[in-house]
Design a protein around this motif. Sequence first.
Motif, PDB file in Angstrom:
ATOM      1  N   ASN A  58      -1.724   4.661   8.026  1.00  0.00           N
ATOM      2  CA  ASN A  58      -1.509   4.743   9.475  1.00  0.00           C
ATOM      3  C   ASN A  58      -0.298   5.611   9.789  1.00  0.00           C
ATOM      4  O   ASN A  58      -0.295   6.360  10.786  1.00  0.00           O
ATOM      5  CB  ASN A  58      -1.316   3.347  10.064  1.00  0.00           C
ATOM      6  CG  ASN A  58      -2.643   2.625  10.253  1.00  0.00           C
ATOM      7  OD1 ASN A  58      -3.691   3.248  10.286  1.00  0.00           O
ATOM      8  ND2 ASN A  58      -2.585   1.293  10.376  1.00  0.00           N
ATOM      9  N   TYR A 295     -15.009   3.739  11.571  1.00  0.00           N
ATOM     10  CA  TYR A 295     -13.843   4.614  11.712  1.00  0.00           C
ATOM     11  C   TYR A 295     -14.122   5.730  12.730  1.00  0.00           C
ATOM     12  O   TYR A 295     -13.309   6.002  13.624  1.00  0.00           O
ATOM     13  CB  TYR A 295     -13.482   5.210  10.344  1.00  0.00           C
ATOM     14  CG  TYR A 295     -12.418   6.274  10.411  1.00  0.00           C
ATOM     15  CD1 TYR A 295     -11.094   5.951  10.687  1.00  0.00           C
ATOM     16  CD2 TYR A 295     -12.749   7.615  10.204  1.00  0.00           C
ATOM     17  CE1 TYR A 295     -10.114   6.933  10.746  1.00  0.00           C
ATOM     18  CE2 TYR A 295     -11.783   8.606  10.262  1.00  0.00           C
ATOM     19  CZ  TYR A 295     -10.461   8.257  10.538  1.00  0.00           C
ATOM     20  OH  TYR A 295      -9.492   9.227  10.595  1.00  0.00           O
ATOM     21  N   ILE A 300     -11.516   1.346  13.988  1.00  0.00           N
ATOM     22  CA  ILE A 300     -10.386   1.142  13.075  1.00  0.00           C
ATOM     23  C   ILE A 300      -9.693   2.474  12.855  1.00  0.00           C
ATOM     24  O   ILE A 300     -10.271   3.549  13.057  1.00  0.00           O
ATOM     25  CB  ILE A 300     -10.841   0.579  11.703  1.00  0.00           C
ATOM     26  CG1 ILE A 300     -11.901   1.493  11.073  1.00  0.00           C
ATOM     27  CG2 ILE A 300     -11.368  -0.836  11.835  1.00  0.00           C
ATOM     28  CD1 ILE A 300     -12.284   1.098   9.661  1.00  0.00           C
ATOM     29  N   GLN A 301      -8.407   2.401  12.436  1.00  0.00           N
ATOM     30  CA  GLN A 301      -7.655   3.601  12.112  1.00  0.00           C
ATOM     31  C   GLN A 301      -7.865   3.964  10.641  1.00  0.00           C
ATOM     32  O   GLN A 301      -8.538   3.246   9.877  1.00  0.00           O
ATOM     33  CB  GLN A 301      -6.171   3.390  12.388  1.00  0.00           C
ATOM     34  CG  GLN A 301      -5.830   3.280  13.867  1.00  0.00           C
ATOM     35  CD  GLN A 301      -4.333   3.172  14.069  1.00  0.00           C
ATOM     36  OE1 GLN A 301      -3.706   2.176  13.672  1.00  0.00           O
ATOM     37  NE2 GLN A 301      -3.745   4.191  14.679  1.00  0.00           N
ATOM     38  N   LEU A 302      -7.237   5.082  10.227  1.00  0.00           N
ATOM     39  CA  LEU A 302      -7.338   5.517   8.833  1.00  0.00           C
ATOM     40  C   LEU A 302      -6.794   4.445   7.890  1.00  0.00           C
ATOM     41  O   LEU A 302      -7.371   4.197   6.822  1.00  0.00           O
ATOM     42  CB  LEU A 302      -6.584   6.836   8.640  1.00  0.00           C
ATOM     43  CG  LEU A 302      -6.569   7.392   7.218  1.00  0.00           C
ATOM     44  CD1 LEU A 302      -7.981   7.702   6.745  1.00  0.00           C
ATOM     45  CD2 LEU A 302      -5.672   8.632   7.134  1.00  0.00           C
ATOM     46  N   LEU A 305      -9.329   1.843   7.430  1.00  0.00           N
ATOM     47  CA  LEU A 305     -10.406   2.337   6.569  1.00  0.00           C
ATOM     48  C   LEU A 305     -10.019   2.222   5.099  1.00  0.00           C
ATOM     49  O   LEU A 305     -10.791   1.714   4.268  1.00  0.00           O
ATOM     50  CB  LEU A 305     -10.718   3.786   6.932  1.00  0.00           C
ATOM     51  CG  LEU A 305     -11.689   4.528   5.984  1.00  0.00           C
ATOM     52  CD1 LEU A 305     -13.085   3.938   6.077  1.00  0.00           C
ATOM     53  CD2 LEU A 305     -11.714   6.019   6.297  1.00  0.00           C
TER      54      LEU A 305
END
Length: 421
Positions: A58, A295, A300-302, A305
């Motif tokens: 993140n 994603y 969801i964010q990286l 993921l």
Amino acid sequence: MLQQTRRFLSDIWTLAKPYWNSEERWAARLLLAAIIVLNLGLVGINVMLNQWNNAFYNALQDKDWEAFLSQLMYFCVLATVFIVVAVYRIYLNQMLQIRWRRWLTNRYIDEWLGGQTYYRLQFADNPTDNPDQRIADDLRMFVSLTLSLSLDLLSSVVTLVSFLGILWSLSGPVTLPVFGGIEIPGYMLWVAIVYAILGTWLTHKVGRPLTRLNFDQQRYEADFRFSLVRFRENAEAIALQGGEADEARAFGRRFGDVMSNWWDIMRRQKQLTWLTAGYSQVAMIFPIVVIAPRYFAGAIQLGGLMQTASAFRQVQESLSWFVDSYVNLTEWRATVDRLIGFHNAIVVTQAASAAKPTIARGQGDTPALSVEGLVLALPRQDHGFVEADLKVERGDWVLMTGPSGSGKSTLFRAIAGIWPF
């Protein structure tokens, strides 16, 4: 299948129990407890690294330099602790291995030599081949594989329990477009379970013959090695009789067994490696592919993921312990079978030796050898083929004659006390 597994576990306990109840039990249990604690510590660090994945990626996605440096320092701390724990886990494991092997080796050598068991084993209904190999190699492999596989299984179970909740909460629900839409919560967890079960079933299907092949390979290798040792010990007699050609043919036959069985192992392991290698490679990218739609949908964010993918791999690897350890499991099974056969043969032979002997030997009052009413039989025959009554005074010269197989050597064995039949 269930009955075979129970018998296998019973055999393992029969072989392992004496050490853990021996005079070394407290030191051994303390070492084992320390190794288990270190294994659990590694699982705990993996949980923290999983959480670190979220924050670190993140920070990369947000281009947050301060957070990036902070997470980098945190990773260095975790990595340092991980290395220290991993080093001492291996060190203590090796310490326990050599202590356990030393105790087992001393015990089996004592039992093998005691009561002339080494001699009487050859007359058992199922003679034990290559007891030297079972003591030297099979005990080493039994200790090593028992510790490594059992501790790996424990780590896999703890890892599975630790990451189940994480994967469940991270993966979220998915709606299947059937029957008007069915929502499945924590769908990544179910995908991991199905993936691991499928891989386990296929691995067992393909690799099952390896147990027998590994058992035979150990026996053929031991037979070949023993023939070379026997040749060296009888070098003068072979040279006097010009027996090199016969010995070479015997070597060729034994090594031919080694080669033939090795080719069978190669073919079976090739099939198994196609499966396990493909299974492992697909597992690297599979969780990212499955979670990618959430994603790209912005759910969801990286970091989420990568954390989800990491948790998926931990769960999948834990559930795939059987797949990853299958080759070692087959070697372990073959080793246990050989050792339990040796152990049972020793027990049966010693029990027969402890029974009331049919040939009574005692110290006389005069310096003479006296044999009265002696009847000798073969191991699996009731009727005698040697009957003897004789008395030899000190200083007497005696010549014993008779055709080959009439029992001349057997009579001497009985007088020496090594022929009990």
